[in-house]
Scaffold this motif. Structure first.
Motif, PDB file in Angstrom:
ATOM      1  N   GLU A  47      16.244 -21.853 -33.930  1.00 47.76           N
ATOM      2  CA  GLU A  47      17.272 -21.795 -32.888  1.00 47.76           C
ATOM      3  C   GLU A  47      16.732 -21.154 -31.622  1.00 47.76           C
ATOM      4  O   GLU A  47      16.993 -21.615 -30.505  1.00 47.76           O
ATOM      5  CB  GLU A  47      18.469 -20.998 -33.416  1.00 47.76           C
ATOM      6  CG  GLU A  47      19.609 -20.869 -32.431  1.00 47.76           C
ATOM      7  CD  GLU A  47      20.765 -20.063 -33.006  1.00 47.76           C
ATOM      8  OE1 GLU A  47      21.626 -19.653 -32.208  1.00 47.76           O
ATOM      9  OE2 GLU A  47      20.791 -19.840 -34.225  1.00 47.76           O
ATOM     10  N   LEU A  48      15.960 -20.087 -31.772  1.00 53.58           N
ATOM     11  CA  LEU A  48      15.392 -19.383 -30.628  1.00 53.58           C
ATOM     12  C   LEU A  48      14.457 -20.271 -29.830  1.00 53.58           C
ATOM     13  O   LEU A  48      14.461 -20.273 -28.598  1.00 53.58           O
ATOM     14  CB  LEU A  48      14.639 -18.134 -31.108  1.00 53.58           C
ATOM     15  CG  LEU A  48      13.977 -17.270 -30.028  1.00 53.58           C
ATOM     16  CD1 LEU A  48      15.033 -16.637 -29.132  1.00 53.58           C
ATOM     17  CD2 LEU A  48      13.115 -16.192 -30.678  1.00 53.58           C
ATOM     18  N   ALA A 108       5.115 -17.286 -27.088  1.00 52.55           N
ATOM     19  CA  ALA A 108       4.719 -16.007 -27.692  1.00 52.55           C
ATOM     20  C   ALA A 108       5.983 -15.214 -28.005  1.00 52.55           C
ATOM     21  O   ALA A 108       6.613 -14.644 -27.119  1.00 52.55           O
ATOM     22  CB  ALA A 108       3.818 -15.220 -26.739  1.00 52.55           C
ATOM     23  N   ILE A 109       6.375 -15.201 -29.266  1.00 63.68           N
ATOM     24  CA  ILE A 109       7.615 -14.520 -29.648  1.00 63.68           C
ATOM     25  C   ILE A 109       7.410 -13.478 -30.743  1.00 63.68           C
ATOM     26  O   ILE A 109       8.312 -12.700 -31.036  1.00 63.68           O
ATOM     27  CB  ILE A 109       8.687 -15.517 -30.117  1.00 63.68           C
ATOM     28  CG1 ILE A 109       8.221 -16.279 -31.351  1.00 63.68           C
ATOM     29  CG2 ILE A 109       9.083 -16.465 -28.993  1.00 63.68           C
ATOM     30  CD1 ILE A 109       9.308 -17.112 -31.990  1.00 63.68           C
ATOM     31  N   ASP A 240      12.333 -15.072 -24.680  1.00 67.27           N
ATOM     32  CA  ASP A 240      11.503 -15.279 -23.494  1.00 67.27           C
ATOM     33  C   ASP A 240      11.768 -14.267 -22.388  1.00 67.27           C
ATOM     34  O   ASP A 240      11.067 -14.232 -21.378  1.00 67.27           O
ATOM     35  CB  ASP A 240      11.669 -16.703 -22.957  1.00 67.27           C
ATOM     36  CG  ASP A 240      13.121 -17.039 -22.627  1.00 67.27           C
ATOM     37  OD1 ASP A 240      13.983 -16.154 -22.736  1.00 67.27           O
ATOM     38  OD2 ASP A 240      13.371 -18.205 -22.254  1.00 67.27           O
ATOM     39  N   LYS A 241      12.792 -13.407 -22.577  1.00 62.71           N
ATOM     40  CA  LYS A 241      13.060 -12.326 -21.637  1.00 62.71           C
ATOM     41  C   LYS A 241      12.430 -11.013 -22.091  1.00 62.71           C
ATOM     42  O   LYS A 241      12.598  -9.976 -21.443  1.00 62.71           O
ATOM     43  CB  LYS A 241      14.565 -12.136 -21.463  1.00 62.71           C
ATOM     44  CG  LYS A 241      15.270 -13.348 -20.874  1.00 62.71           C
ATOM     45  CD  LYS A 241      16.764 -13.102 -20.773  1.00 62.71           C
ATOM     46  CE  LYS A 241      17.484 -14.322 -20.228  1.00 62.71           C
ATOM     47  NZ  LYS A 241      18.958 -14.102 -20.149  1.00 62.71           N
ATOM     48  N   GLY A 242      11.739 -11.052 -23.225  1.00 62.28           N
ATOM     49  CA  GLY A 242      11.119  -9.841 -23.751  1.00 62.28           C
ATOM     50  C   GLY A 242      12.066  -8.951 -24.516  1.00 62.28           C
ATOM     51  O   GLY A 242      11.735  -7.794 -24.814  1.00 62.28           O
ATOM     52  N   PRO A 260       6.633  -3.237 -28.134  1.00 57.00           N
ATOM     53  CA  PRO A 260       5.469  -4.039 -28.536  1.00 57.00           C
ATOM     54  C   PRO A 260       4.288  -3.824 -27.594  1.00 57.00           C
ATOM     55  O   PRO A 260       4.467  -3.748 -26.376  1.00 57.00           O
ATOM     56  CB  PRO A 260       5.993  -5.479 -28.440  1.00 57.00           C
ATOM     57  CG  PRO A 260       7.083  -5.409 -27.425  1.00 57.00           C
ATOM     58  CD  PRO A 260       7.735  -4.071 -27.618  1.00 57.00           C
ATOM     59  N   TYR A 261       3.114  -3.707 -28.173  1.00 59.38           N
ATOM     60  CA  TYR A 261       1.908  -3.635 -27.354  1.00 59.38           C
ATOM     61  C   TYR A 261       1.234  -4.994 -27.246  1.00 59.38           C
ATOM     62  O   TYR A 261       0.301  -5.171 -26.467  1.00 59.38           O
ATOM     63  CB  TYR A 261       0.912  -2.611 -27.928  1.00 59.38           C
ATOM     64  CG  TYR A 261       0.590  -2.812 -29.396  1.00 59.38           C
ATOM     65  CD1 TYR A 261      -0.318  -3.772 -29.805  1.00 59.38           C
ATOM     66  CD2 TYR A 261       1.201  -2.029 -30.366  1.00 59.38           C
ATOM     67  CE1 TYR A 261      -0.611  -3.969 -31.142  1.00 59.38           C
ATOM     68  CE2 TYR A 261       0.927  -2.215 -31.710  1.00 59.38           C
ATOM     69  CZ  TYR A 261       0.013  -3.178 -32.088  1.00 59.38           C
ATOM     70  OH  TYR A 261      -0.266  -3.381 -33.424  1.00 59.38           O
ATOM     71  N   LEU A 262       1.727  -5.977 -28.014  1.00 56.14           N
ATOM     72  CA  LEU A 262       1.149  -7.315 -27.976  1.00 56.14           C
ATOM     73  C   LEU A 262       2.187  -8.333 -28.403  1.00 56.14           C
ATOM     74  O   LEU A 262       2.904  -8.124 -29.380  1.00 56.14           O
ATOM     75  CB  LEU A 262      -0.075  -7.386 -28.890  1.00 56.14           C
ATOM     76  CG  LEU A 262      -0.915  -8.667 -28.879  1.00 56.14           C
ATOM     77  CD1 LEU A 262      -2.384  -8.338 -29.150  1.00 56.14           C
ATOM     78  CD2 LEU A 262      -0.434  -9.669 -29.933  1.00 56.14           C
ATOM     79  N   LEU A 263       2.290  -9.435 -27.651  1.00 57.60           N
ATOM     80  CA  LEU A 263       3.098 -10.583 -28.033  1.00 57.60           C
ATOM     81  C   LEU A 263       2.172 -11.761 -28.275  1.00 57.60           C
ATOM     82  O   LEU A 263       1.244 -12.004 -27.495  1.00 57.60           O
ATOM     83  CB  LEU A 263       4.097 -10.951 -26.928  1.00 57.60           C
ATOM     84  CG  LEU A 263       5.292 -10.018 -26.724  1.00 57.60           C
ATOM     85  CD1 LEU A 263       6.100 -10.473 -25.513  1.00 57.60           C
ATOM     86  CD2 LEU A 263       6.182  -9.967 -27.954  1.00 57.60           C
ATOM     87  N   ASP A 264       2.415 -12.495 -29.358  1.00 54.43           N
ATOM     88  CA  ASP A 264       1.544 -13.617 -29.701  1.00 54.43           C
ATOM     89  C   ASP A 264       2.382 -14.791 -30.179  1.00 54.43           C
ATOM     90  O   ASP A 264       3.528 -14.631 -30.598  1.00 54.43           O
ATOM     91  CB  ASP A 264       0.550 -13.188 -30.786  1.00 54.43           C
ATOM     92  CG  ASP A 264      -0.705 -14.053 -30.800  1.00 54.43           C
ATOM     93  OD1 ASP A 264      -0.837 -14.945 -29.940  1.00 54.43           O
ATOM     94  OD2 ASP A 264      -1.566 -13.831 -31.677  1.00 54.43           O
TER      95      ASP A 264
END
Length: 273
Positions: A47-48, A108-109, A240-242, A260-264
């Protein structure tokens, strides 16, 4: 070598890549999700991301406690693919000529954060501020490039932790199961982004860090038993807005997590035909 812990049938999307055939897919075991929880997680991810593909329940997902046993199963033909996030998958493929990196170009979620017991939530204030500053001043981007994105087939270098005499020492669990983000060399020494990021964080919050090697499957017990004070990574989902979504891949109880220090993004590996 640790044994396979669990096998369940569910929607292929959980395997971090979209396939409709009846393949066996290896994944590093999540925390706190049973079969029903994983099914719900995959639905929310779909859904996301706005996915409209039709998936079947024919794919068998096999959970592993560590990367080594999962890669051995792939090489032995016991599974067909491995589901990982993009950066570790690219790194592993670059170092193994018989592996294909499969990218479905997802957003990247998947966010990686530090985790501490709820009783130590207060320490996250300084950690979060340091992470924000490392993003703002470009430090995180520089460390990701040097210790992950630009490595190619080279081994990552270890970074020595700073020492602050008279200050508190925190034990940090690292797994080596997500190289080069979380990497442990053949000689048993942590190296790469985990050591670079933690060394920089140590400098900024003025705490000593002692790195403790565990497997992915031992993360929950290591933290809840007090063997370690902090986990280097736990996985959550971000839009997608973090913004963090209320359906993490690692569903701990009694745990507080950092920014989070990293999004992948999500990807996979398979043997070359």
């Amino acid at each position: 070598m640790r044994k396979i812990l669990l096998a369940v049938l569910f929607v292929m999307l959980c395997a971090s890549i979209s396939f409709s055939d009846s393949a066996k897919i290896g994944m590093l075991i999540p925390v706190g999700l049973d079969e029903a929880g994983v099914r719900e997680w995959t639905e929310k991810i779909a859904e996301l991301e706005g996915k409209s593909e039709i998936f079947t329940n024919e794919n068998e997902i096999i959970f592993y406690e560590n990367l080594t046993s999962m890669l051995m199963a792939l090489q032995a033909g016991q599974i067909d693919r491995i589901a990982l996030s993009s950066m570790p998958a690219r790194y592993i493929a670059a170092r193994n000529e018989n592996l294909n990196y499969i990218d479905n170009h997802h957003n990247a979620i998947i966010g990686y954060s530090l985790a501490v017991p709820e009783s130590k939530r207060a320490m996250l204030m300084g950690i979060n501020l340091a992470i924000f500053d490392m993003k703002a001043d470009g430090t995180l981007t520089r460390l990701m490039r040097k210790y992950m994105l630009e490595l190619g087939s080279n081994d990552p270098e270890p970074v020595t932790m700073p020492v602050f005499h008279g200050e508190e020492t925190l034990k940090i669990a690292v797994t080596g199961d997500l190289p080069a983000m979380d990497c442990i060399l053949a000689n048993g020494a942590p190296a790469g982004f985990n050591t670079a990021f933690l060394a920089e964080l140590s400098k900024r919050i003025k705490k000593n860090f002692e790195l403790v090697s565990i497997s992915t499957g031992a993360r929950e017990s290591a933290l809840t038993s007090g063997r370690v004070d902090m986990l280097f990574w736990t996985r959550s989902v971000y839009n997608d807005k973090g913004e963090r979504m209320p359906f993490p891949l690692d569903n701990f109880t009694g745990v507080a997590i950092s920014e989070p220090y990293l999004l992948d993004s999500r990807a996979a590996l398979e043997l070359k035909k």
